[in-house]
Design a protein around this motif. Structure first.
Motif, PDB file in Angstrom:
ATOM      1  N   ARG A 255      39.457 -61.052  19.314  1.00 49.46           N
ATOM      2  CA  ARG A 255      39.985 -62.341  18.840  1.00 49.46           C
ATOM      3  C   ARG A 255      39.378 -62.718  17.497  1.00 49.46           C
ATOM      4  N   GLN A 256      38.110 -62.436  17.329  1.00 47.62           N
ATOM      5  CA  GLN A 256      37.447 -62.701  16.053  1.00 47.62           C
ATOM      6  C   GLN A 256      38.135 -61.931  14.924  1.00 47.62           C
ATOM      7  N   LEU A 257      38.363 -60.645  15.138  1.00 47.40           N
ATOM      8  CA  LEU A 257      38.997 -59.819  14.114  1.00 47.40           C
ATOM      9  C   LEU A 257      40.428 -60.271  13.842  1.00 47.40           C
ATOM     10  N   THR A 258      41.128 -60.698  14.891  1.00 48.91           N
ATOM     11  CA  THR A 258      42.508 -61.156  14.728  1.00 48.91           C
ATOM     12  C   THR A 258      42.573 -62.396  13.849  1.00 48.91           C
ATOM     13  N   ILE A 259      41.703 -63.361  14.110  1.00 50.43           N
ATOM     14  CA  ILE A 259      41.688 -64.593  13.321  1.00 50.43           C
ATOM     15  C   ILE A 259      41.364 -64.304  11.866  1.00 50.43           C
TER      16      ILE A 259
ATOM     17  N   GLU B 178      43.271 -76.083  12.886  1.00 46.97           N
ATOM     18  CA  GLU B 178      42.012 -75.806  13.579  1.00 46.97           C
ATOM     19  C   GLU B 178      42.182 -76.009  15.086  1.00 46.97           C
ATOM     20  N   PHE B 179      42.801 -77.106  15.477  1.00 47.17           N
ATOM     21  CA  PHE B 179      43.052 -77.362  16.895  1.00 47.17           C
ATOM     22  C   PHE B 179      43.899 -76.251  17.508  1.00 47.17           C
ATOM     23  N   CYS B 180      44.908 -75.788  16.774  1.00 45.09           N
ATOM     24  CA  CYS B 180      45.765 -74.724  17.285  1.00 45.09           C
ATOM     25  C   CYS B 180      45.014 -73.403  17.408  1.00 45.09           C
ATOM     26  N   LEU B 181      44.063 -73.146  16.522  1.00 39.62           N
ATOM     27  CA  LEU B 181      43.209 -71.961  16.669  1.00 39.62           C
ATOM     28  C   LEU B 181      42.390 -72.054  17.951  1.00 39.62           C
ATOM     29  N   PHE B 182      41.806 -73.234  18.186  1.00 39.05           N
ATOM     30  CA  PHE B 182      41.049 -73.450  19.421  1.00 39.05           C
ATOM     31  C   PHE B 182      41.942 -73.181  20.636  1.00 39.05           C
ATOM     32  N   LEU B 183      43.150 -73.705  20.559  1.00 40.00           N
ATOM     33  CA  LEU B 183      44.093 -73.580  21.667  1.00 40.00           C
ATOM     34  C   LEU B 183      44.480 -72.122  21.894  1.00 40.00           C
ATOM     35  N   TRP B 184      44.649 -71.364  20.818  1.00 41.68           N
ATOM     36  CA  TRP B 184      44.991 -69.948  20.963  1.00 41.68           C
ATOM     37  C   TRP B 184      43.844 -69.176  21.621  1.00 41.68           C
ATOM     38  N   LEU B 185      42.625 -69.438  21.174  1.00 45.62           N
ATOM     39  CA  LEU B 185      41.469 -68.758  21.765  1.00 45.62           C
ATOM     40  C   LEU B 185      41.350 -69.083  23.252  1.00 45.62           C
ATOM     41  N   TYR B 186      41.532 -70.331  23.590  1.00 46.74           N
ATOM     42  CA  TYR B 186      41.498 -70.752  24.992  1.00 46.74           C
ATOM     43  C   TYR B 186      42.593 -70.037  25.781  1.00 46.74           C
TER      44      TYR B 186
END
Length: 654
Positions: A94-98, A277-285
């Motif tokens: 996930r880190q690499l994807t972002i 930023e919120f959507c990134l959090f949501l994707w990771l979750y």
């Protein structure tokens, strides 16, 4: 069961066929470097490797995304019941994807992790000698570890410090997707080893995972607690590392965003990074929640519809994969309240008492029933929540109860239609208290709901029993704290609601369409059938920002500046900010048609009356700027000082 201590390992263990040992802080000891310090060191090493490959990324960005990926993964794991494990390979993926880095780098990054671990560990030689002695005497010796590393990588570390042949097998929670803390991992090991729990001895440092849990399952245990000095050194090291990281991040986010009066531009430059930023959090979750394949994410009408538009847009632009089932749901606090009323669950009475204070029983009946009823005189009395169920179950309340049940049946059909066989239902909404979660869990206990929101705050002062199943991915706090920039949304929450909510009615009534699909009074809310940004310049601007993104790292950099600018606009608004953040009247909702203004019109009332009126405004700082342009600096300083004092008080009372 015999009471065991480390001294027992110096003697033959006649009642033990299997010795299981924890790995970290038991077989391999830490040298005082905290996990945070190890991650920072690893990302610095990885940054150097990337540079050698022609890929330049600041180590700070690698650290930040790694920590964020881990945080959201564990949040999703715990919200889902805590069973399983967060695997390091998934976090790195996930880190690499972002960061838009090749997935082929996963193994290289894991190799860096192992190298850092080798520098941070040392062998517990005396303990290993005892294990070797028992193994030579015919006792099988295995390792059981809760870790994100695979068993293969754990063996590499153990062999590095102890040499090969110490253990018969290694059981890693990452491989088996089960943990010691839940007991699942012990069950799998006992089954694989074909040994009775009473004939197994487990040794480790964690009181819960290595002692209390296995003991409750019938295993013999020996507790090897980490020395207090080691814990203190590790905690101090973590605090120092985190403090240095925040200082660097703070210095890097000082570039200011200029004053913007146009709502669309404010939406693009300020809310754009914040929403992304919120959507990134949501994707990771969501990525962590999707691993078992039994989850569905439902975006709540109305605020969730705007969130989904931004979320889907961000996924598309940044190429973020997600297999999780996603649908929009016809829901409101009113619809959720009906589920609890239908089962006569007292949880709903708190909500009704708060929402309908000063109203009549008839007003509550009309709201819950979705229409007007001809009711006996007793229904015209002032609403008293404690007597509502009794009144509803009288002959006079029969029509009301019947309509509530009918609407609730439609909602149950709707849930079945959109979630299918999903067992884990994740609601996505704006926030704050999570009333929908609380009411649905009370009214539909056969379903498992959890809620992810932009923010979580108990502004109602009601029970927090449902909070373990409600996550505020961006903000979780009791009130605005000037020392926590992101909590500024709690000063003017209605701007967040206005940002995400499309211009459609709240869901009040449901019915069955000609095709058998449940429909609502709010119209067709299915994804791509509704444009949440229509007539919403703030969301239009935010989506424009998302469309121009190149990587998740850009989002996090821009968000730091955007939050500072939003804090300035809310707590010390200029004339331009008043225009940009000015939103229309907000719906009272809960089945009622009333609206309240976010800012009351300017009046010619006296100073004292104006000051008293400010206290009831939804955006107090905005009201001060509007009503007292000359006194604004002094009044806002006083308000700011009050918040600072409350922030200090909160810190002292922790």
């Amino acid at each position: 069961m015999p009471r065991r201590s480390l001294d027992d390992l110096n003697r033959p263990l006649h009642s033990v066929d299997l010795i299981a040992t924890d790995v970290f802080d038991t077989l391999l000891m830490r040298n005082g470097l905290s996990q945070r310090s190890r991650i920072i060191a690893g990302e610095k090493m990885f940054a150097r490797f990337l540079k050698s490959q022609g890929l330049t990324l600041p180590a700070d960005e690698l650290v930040r995304v790694r920590l964020l990926a881990e945080k959201m993964a564990y949040r999703a794991l715990n919200m889902g019941g805590g069973r399983g494990e967060v695997r390091l390979c998934d976090v790195i993926c996930r880190q690499l994807t972002i960061l838009r880095l090749p997935q082929s780098l996963i193994e290289e990054r894991i190799a860096v992790e192992i190298e850092i671990e080798k520098r941070a560990l040392f062998a517990n030689g005396d303990f290993a000698m005892l294990l070797r002695r028992h193994r030579q005497n015919g006792v099988r010796v295995v390792a059981i570890t809760d870790t994100g590393l695979s068993g293969e990588k754990v063996r590499e570390l153990i062999d590095h410090f102890h040499g090969p042949g110490l253990l018969d097998k290694i059981y890693s929670s990452a491989d088996l997707r089960a943990s010691k803390r839940q007991g699942d991992l012990f069950s799998l090991v006992l089954q694989a080893e074909r040994v009775d729990a009473s004939r197994a001895l487990h040794i480790g440092d964690d009181l819960l995972a290595d002692c209390l849990v296995p003991k409750s399952m019938g295993l013999q245990t020996i507790h090897m607690p980490k020395k207090r000095i080691r814990r203190l050194v590790s905690q101090g090291n973590a605090a120092l590392a985190e403090g240095m990281r925040h200082v660097k991040n703070g210095l890097g986010s000082r570039k200011a965003i200029p004053s913007i009066s146009d709502q669309a531009h404010f939406g693009e430059h300020v809310f754009g990074p914040i929403v992304a930023e919120f959507c990134l959090f949501l994707w990771l979750y969501s990525q962590q929640a999707s691993l078992k394949g039994d989850a569905a994410m439902l975006f709540c009408a109305r605020g969730g519809l705007g969130i989904r538009e931004a979320f889907e847009r961000l996924q598309s632009v940044l190429g973020l994969p997600l297999s999780l089932k996603r649908e929009n749901i016809l829901i409101s606090r009113l619809v959720a309240a009906r589920t609890a009323v239908a089962t006569r669950n007292p949880v709903v009475l708190d909500e009704l008492a708060r929402e309908f204070e000063g109203s009549s029983f008839a007003a509550v009946a009309d709201a819950l029933g979705g229409r007007s009823f001809h009711l006996p005189a007793q229904w015209q009395q002032a609403f008293d929540a404690s007597g509502f169920f009794d009144l509803l179950d009288t002959a006079g309340g029969g029509a009301v109860a019947q309509e509530i049940d009918r609407q609730n049946d439609y909602f149950k059909i709707h849930i079945e239609q959109i979630v299918g066989d999903a067992k884990r239902i994740i609601l996505c909404d704006t926030g704050l208290y999570g009333s929908t979660q609380r009411l649905l869990s009370a009214g539909l206990p056969e379903r498992r709901f959890e809620t992810v929101q932009f923010a979580r705050c108990n502004y109602k002062g009601l029970s927090e029993d449902h909070f373990p199943n409600v996550a505020g991915l961006v903000v979780e706090d009791r009130f605005y704290n000037p020392f926590k920039t992101r909590t500024v949304v709690l000063r003017y929450w209605h701007i967040i609601e206005s940002l995400f909510e499309p211009a459609i009615p709240s869901v009040k009534t449901l019915s069955i369409g000609q095709d058998g699909i449940v429909i609502g009074n709010s119209g067709d809310i299915r994804f791509a059938c509704l444009d949440p940004a229509n007539g919403n310049p703030l969301l239009t601007g935010a989506l424009r920002y998302i469309d121009g993104l190149s990587s998740g790292a850009q989002v996090l950099r821009d968000a730091d500046r955007a939050w500072l600018r939003l804090k300035q606009a809310i707590t010390n608004p200029s004339k331009a900010d008043m225009i940009a953040l000015g939103v229309g009247p907000r719906s009272v909702d809960f089945g009622r048609s009333e609206f309240i203004a976010t800012l009351a019109p300017t009046t010619r009332a006296g100073m004292a009356r104006k000051l008293m009126a400010v206290k009831s405004e939804l955006w107090r700082e905005g009201a001060i700027a509007q009503e007292f342009p000359r006194l604004k600096p002094a009044l806002l300083r006083a308000v700011g000082l009050a918040h600072v004092l409350r922030g200090f008080s909160a810190k002292l009372n922790r």
